[in-house]
Design a protein around this motif. Structure first.
Motif, short mmCIF file in Angstrom:
data_model
loop_
_atom_site.label_atom_id
_atom_site.label_comp_id
_atom_site.label_asym_id
_atom_site.label_seq_id
_atom_site.Cartn_x
_atom_site.Cartn_y
_atom_site.Cartn_z
N ASN A 315 0.77 -1.27 0.07
CA ASN A 315 -0.05 -0.01 -0.01
C ASN A 315 0.82 1.24 0.01
OD1 ASN A 315 -2.71 -0.81 -0.17
ND2 ASN A 315 -2.75 -1.52 2.04
N ASP A 316 1.82 1.16 0.74
CA ASP A 316 3.09 2.40 0.73
C ASP A 316 3.41 2.72 -0.70
OD1 ASP A 316 2.61 2.69 3.38
OD2 ASP A 316 4.58 1.57 3.86
N GLN A 317 3.80 1.59 -1.62
CA GLN A 317 4.27 1.62 -2.75
C GLN A 317 2.96 2.28 -3.72
OE1 GLN A 317 7.32 1.01 -4.61
NE2 GLN A 317 8.07 1.02 -2.43
N ILE A 318 1.95 1.82 -3.59
CA ILE A 318 0.69 2.36 -4.58
C ILE A 318 0.52 3.95 -3.98
CG2 ILE A 318 -1.53 2.10 -4.86
CD1 ILE A 318 -1.17 -0.83 -4.28
N GLU A 319 0.53 4.04 -2.84
CA GLU A 319 0.26 5.29 -2.34
C GLU A 319 1.33 6.31 -2.76
OE1 GLU A 319 -0.36 7.82 1.82
OE2 GLU A 319 0.19 5.83 1.66
N LEU A 320 2.59 6.12 -2.86
CA LEU A 320 3.59 6.69 -3.34
C LEU A 320 3.41 7.14 -5.00
CD1 LEU A 320 6.39 8.10 -2.73
CD2 LEU A 320 7.39 5.93 -3.38
N ALA A 321 3.17 6.03 -5.33
CA ALA A 321 2.97 6.31 -6.82
C ALA A 321 1.88 7.32 -7.14
CB ALA A 321 2.55 4.93 -7.72
N ILE A 322 0.54 7.08 -6.47
CA ILE A 322 -0.28 8.03 -6.40
C ILE A 322 -0.07 9.60 -6.19
CG2 ILE A 322 -2.88 8.81 -5.48
CD1 ILE A 322 -3.33 5.62 -5.31
N LEU A 323 0.61 9.85 -5.15
CA LEU A 323 1.18 10.95 -4.73
C LEU A 323 2.07 11.82 -5.86
CD1 LEU A 323 1.70 10.52 -0.97
CD2 LEU A 323 -0.17 11.58 -2.16
N ARG A 324 2.84 10.70 -6.36
CA ARG A 324 3.92 11.37 -7.36
C ARG A 324 3.03 11.51 -8.64
NH1 ARG A 324 7.55 6.73 -8.46
NH2 ARG A 324 8.73 7.60 -6.80
N ALA A 325 1.95 10.80 -9.19
CA ALA A 325 1.19 11.34 -10.25
C ALA A 325 0.41 12.59 -9.75
CB ALA A 325 0.17 10.23 -10.41
N ASP A 326 0.06 12.81 -8.75
CA ASP A 326 -0.85 13.98 -8.21
C ASP A 326 0.19 14.99 -8.08
OD1 ASP A 326 -3.22 15.05 -7.00
OD2 ASP A 326 -1.85 15.67 -5.55
N LYS A 327 1.37 14.91 -7.89
CA LYS A 327 2.21 16.09 -7.92
C LYS A 327 2.74 16.29 -9.40
CE LYS A 327 6.90 17.29 -6.02
NZ LYS A 327 8.13 16.76 -5.37
N MET A 328 2.86 15.45 -10.48
CA MET A 328 3.26 15.75 -11.72
C MET A 328 2.12 16.29 -12.49
SD MET A 328 5.02 12.07 -12.43
CE MET A 328 4.95 12.28 -14.21
N GLY A 329 0.76 16.08 -12.07
CA GLY A 329 -0.14 16.87 -12.57
C GLY A 329 -1.21 15.84 -13.51
N ILE A 330 -0.88 14.64 -13.15
CA ILE A 330 -1.50 13.62 -14.08
C ILE A 330 -3.08 13.63 -13.68
CG2 ILE A 330 -1.93 10.95 -14.20
CD1 ILE A 330 1.22 10.95 -13.85
N LYS A 331 -4.05 13.30 -14.51
CA LYS A 331 -5.33 13.61 -14.42
C LYS A 331 -6.11 12.01 -14.07
CE LYS A 331 -5.57 17.11 -17.93
NZ LYS A 331 -6.10 17.50 -19.44
N VAL A 332 -5.63 11.24 -14.48
CA VAL A 332 -6.38 9.76 -13.89
C VAL A 332 -5.29 8.69 -13.85
CG1 VAL A 332 -7.97 7.90 -14.51
CG2 VAL A 332 -8.30 10.43 -15.54
N LEU A 333 -5.56 8.15 -12.69
CA LEU A 333 -4.37 6.76 -12.32
C LEU A 333 -5.41 5.47 -12.06
CD1 LEU A 333 -1.38 6.82 -10.56
CD2 LEU A 333 -3.19 5.00 -9.95
N SER A 334 -5.20 4.65 -12.84
CA SER A 334 -6.07 3.47 -12.76
C SER A 334 -5.37 2.51 -12.08
CB SER A 334 -6.68 2.86 -14.15
OG SER A 334 -7.39 1.73 -14.19
N LEU A 335 -5.77 1.64 -11.42
CA LEU A 335 -5.01 0.57 -10.56
C LEU A 335 -5.35 -0.60 -11.14
CD1 LEU A 335 -6.30 1.44 -6.89
CD2 LEU A 335 -4.10 1.98 -7.92
N ALA A 336 -4.61 -1.56 -11.15
CA ALA A 336 -4.81 -2.77 -12.12
C ALA A 336 -4.75 -4.03 -11.14
CB ALA A 336 -3.36 -3.33 -12.74
N ALA A 337 -5.66 -5.11 -11.39
CA ALA A 337 -5.60 -6.19 -10.71
C ALA A 337 -5.59 -6.16 -9.19
CB ALA A 337 -4.61 -7.29 -11.33
N LEU A 338 -4.46 -6.81 -8.86
CA LEU A 338 -4.18 -6.98 -7.12
C LEU A 338 -4.03 -5.45 -6.37
CD1 LEU A 338 -2.55 -10.24 -7.03
CD2 LEU A 338 -4.97 -9.81 -6.60
N ASN A 339 -3.68 -4.56 -7.29
CA ASN A 339 -3.30 -3.29 -6.64
C ASN A 339 -4.73 -2.70 -6.15
OD1 ASN A 339 -0.63 -3.12 -6.94
ND2 ASN A 339 -0.95 -2.17 -9.04
N LYS A 340 -5.73 -2.94 -6.52
CA LYS A 340 -7.33 -2.49 -6.08
C LYS A 340 -7.60 -3.66 -5.13
CE LYS A 340 -9.34 -3.68 -10.32
NZ LYS A 340 -8.49 -3.49 -11.33
N ASN A 341 -7.12 -4.71 -4.67
CA ASN A 341 -7.57 -5.65 -4.02
C ASN A 341 -8.42 -5.21 -2.90
OD1 ASN A 341 -7.62 -7.99 -1.66
ND2 ASN A 341 -7.29 -8.98 -3.54
#
Length: 555
Positions: A315-341
């Protein structure tokens, strides 16, 4: 590695399947070099006889011959290959690659590679004939030569502009990836082998070279993606399907190859290292109607998601990716397979609740997954049997089908969870949801929707002619020859997709999992809501129509 290369790409476009297929035999020059080398030393065995392991004098001589012979020889031969007949019939093949990669360095005709062998051989033969040759020089120079060619074609700026500002003369001693990229973009300049000095001497130095190198190395050439699909590795052997390991292999649907067996121990060790110290890495990027879409991978393997002590780290790795995407200005981030378990983070709810001010929209994509499965079911079906019936997807599918007055046998031992779902249905539809606790209940039902893995023994209860629809990862084994098995829910991307070069797991080229496609639709439609937690059954048809409208097609 995304954290190293994201802002240092020279050409932002992604390669496509056409370029990979065209360059499939890019490595033939290695066979040619080996053949030429073997022939030379067979004809002149005394060249190798008695050579020491290393001789520093030979290195000095090779450097002088390289600068004095190899560099100008290549420069003028290269310019000659840019003229009329030679370019049209030979060198145009090398320039047909749209996006530079290390592989494109070796993509050329046999005539060009024969010339390259002569350029490479001059320093080695010069030092050897003068009595200063060594085995270290033979192998070391060839490795250096190929490394420099690959570095120039890698499409990632590896030098800092500060280095050239501090030591300006280095600009003429070593070329950079951005310098060589200009040769491919504006063909009549930057002809040098590795030293821009010769372009400067003979007036073919592109005046954009230093500014482009500065812009790329400083990150000014950066391009933020509009959408990111956050995937994960399935198992140890599947990790070899990454494009930075075997580009050709990753461009085809995943199947286990025997060639991977010797590599398996090495890949396993890398897995342990990545588990201990991991960073998100980039797998592919492509464009649809001008929107840049990327696939990032969290370096976590499928089995790790089922280890209780690994939950927080994942969850820390996924959260880090989401926060990095948010900081970069990405509009949509979709979670694959077990990342959204659901058991891991509640289908992404954990991150949205923890960070209520996120600008990036977090999407699990399961609404489209449900839509794909539902639209595969024939219109004349009156009864289905479902495993994984109380999961996020199972619940949505069951509620949707009961609205259509289709009887759904929901396999679950939890009466409480079944009743909770049943109460969500309208009173007039509740009778179509039926709880069953054994597989025997489905022995006369030919439509199975599988959301929980089935053993061959459990599959025996299905009658002949049964079709297994699936939303379980990994897919169930095709055990019954008298039954048919659906693949995981997927959709084909629009025809105008550009730069896609990777096959997603076992899917065909241009096909992505439905949860990936769900994020693509979310991005193309410009929707501003999070799609996390429970699936909104009312939106299943909305998302399906939006997918078809945007050119996505069911497989």
């Amino acid at each position: 590695m995304l954290f190293l290369t994201r802002r240092r790409k020279v050409q932002r476009e992604g390669i496509d399947y056409e370029q990979i297929d065209k360059e499939w035999d890019w490595d033939h020059f290695l066979i040619l070099q080996a053949f030429v080398g073997a022939t030379v030393f067979f004809l002149f065995p005394s060249l190798l006889h008695g050579l020491p392991l290393w001789d520093l004098r030979g290195l000095m001589v090779a450097m002088v011959v390289h600068v004095g012979v190899s560099e100008p020889l290549f420069y003028w031969a290269h310019r000659l290959f840019h003229k009329g007949y030679l370019f049209e019939h030979y060198h145009s093949l090398h320039h047909s690659s749209k996006v530079l990669q290390c592989f494109t360095a070796g993509f050329a005709t046999p005539l060009e590679h024969l010339g390259m062998c002569g350029v490479m051989a001059a320093p080695i033969l010069g030092a050897t004939l003068m009595g200063f040759g060594s085995l270290g020089l033979v192998y070391g120079y060839i490795l250096f030569f190929d490394f420099m060619r690959c570095m120039g074609h890698c499409n990632v700026e590896v030098f800092s502009s500060r280095l050239f500002e501090s030591l300006p003369f280095l600009r003429y001693i070593v070329y950079t990836p951005s310098y060589h990229s200009l040769h491919h973009m504006e063909q009549d300049s930057n002809f040098c082998l590795f030293m821009p000095l010769f372009d400067a001497l003979w007036g073919t130095l592109n005046n954009k070279s230093w500014q482009l190198q500065k812009d790329v190395s400083s990150g000014k050439n950066d391009q933020v993606p509009d959408f990111v699909f956050l995937a994960h590795v399935v198992d140890v052997s599947f990790s070899a399907h990454s494009p930075f390991l075997f580009r050709s292999y990753s461009s085809m649907p995943y199947t286990f190859k025997l060639i991977l067996l010797p590599l398996w121990p090495c890949i396993f060790i890398v897995m342990l290292v990545m588990w201990a110290w991991s960073k998100t890495f980039l797998v592919s990027f492509y464009k649809i109607r001008g929107l840049l879409h990327q696939t990032w991978v969290v370096p976590r393997y499928g089995f790790q998601y089922f280890l209780p002590f690994a939950k927080d780290g994942i969850n820390d790795q996924i959260e880090l990716a989401i926060l990095r995407a948010d900081k970069m200005g990405i509009k949509v981030l979709s979670l694959a397979a077990l990342n959204k378990n659901e058991a891991l983070n509640g289908g992404g709810t954990l991150f949205v609740n923890k960070h209520p001010n996120l600008k990036v929209r977090v999407v699990h994509g399961n609404t489209l997954t449900a839509a794909v499965i539902l639209n595969e079911i024939p219109a004349n079906v009156k009864e289905v049997f479902m495993t994984g019936a109380t999961s996020k997807l199972g619940r949505a599918i069951a509620l949707y089908l009961c609205r259509k007055k289709i009887r759904v046998m929901m396999l679950t031992l939890s009466t409480e969870r079944f009743l909770k779902i049943q109460r969500e249905a309208a009173p007039e539809h509740q009778e179509y949801l039926v709880q069953v606790t054994k597989y025997q209940a489905a022995q006369n039902c030919k439509t199975w929707i599988v959301g929980k893995w089935l053993t061959p023994r459990e599959q025996r209860w299905a009658p002949p002619g049964t079709h297994f629809h699936q939303f379980v990862v990994p897919p169930i084994l095709s055990f019954r020859r008298d039954c048919t098995y659906g693949r995981l829910a997927a959709m084909r991307l629009p025809k105008d997709v550009q730069g896609l070069s990777v096959c997603e797991y076992t899917l065909d080229r241009g096909v992505v999992h439905a949860c990936h496609a769900g994020g693509v639709v979310h991005s193309l439609e410009g929707w501003t809501h999070h799609e996390v937690g429970a699936i909104d059954v009312d939106r299943i048809d909305v998302v399906w129509r939006a997918a078809l409208k945007n050119g996505l097609k069911p497989v």
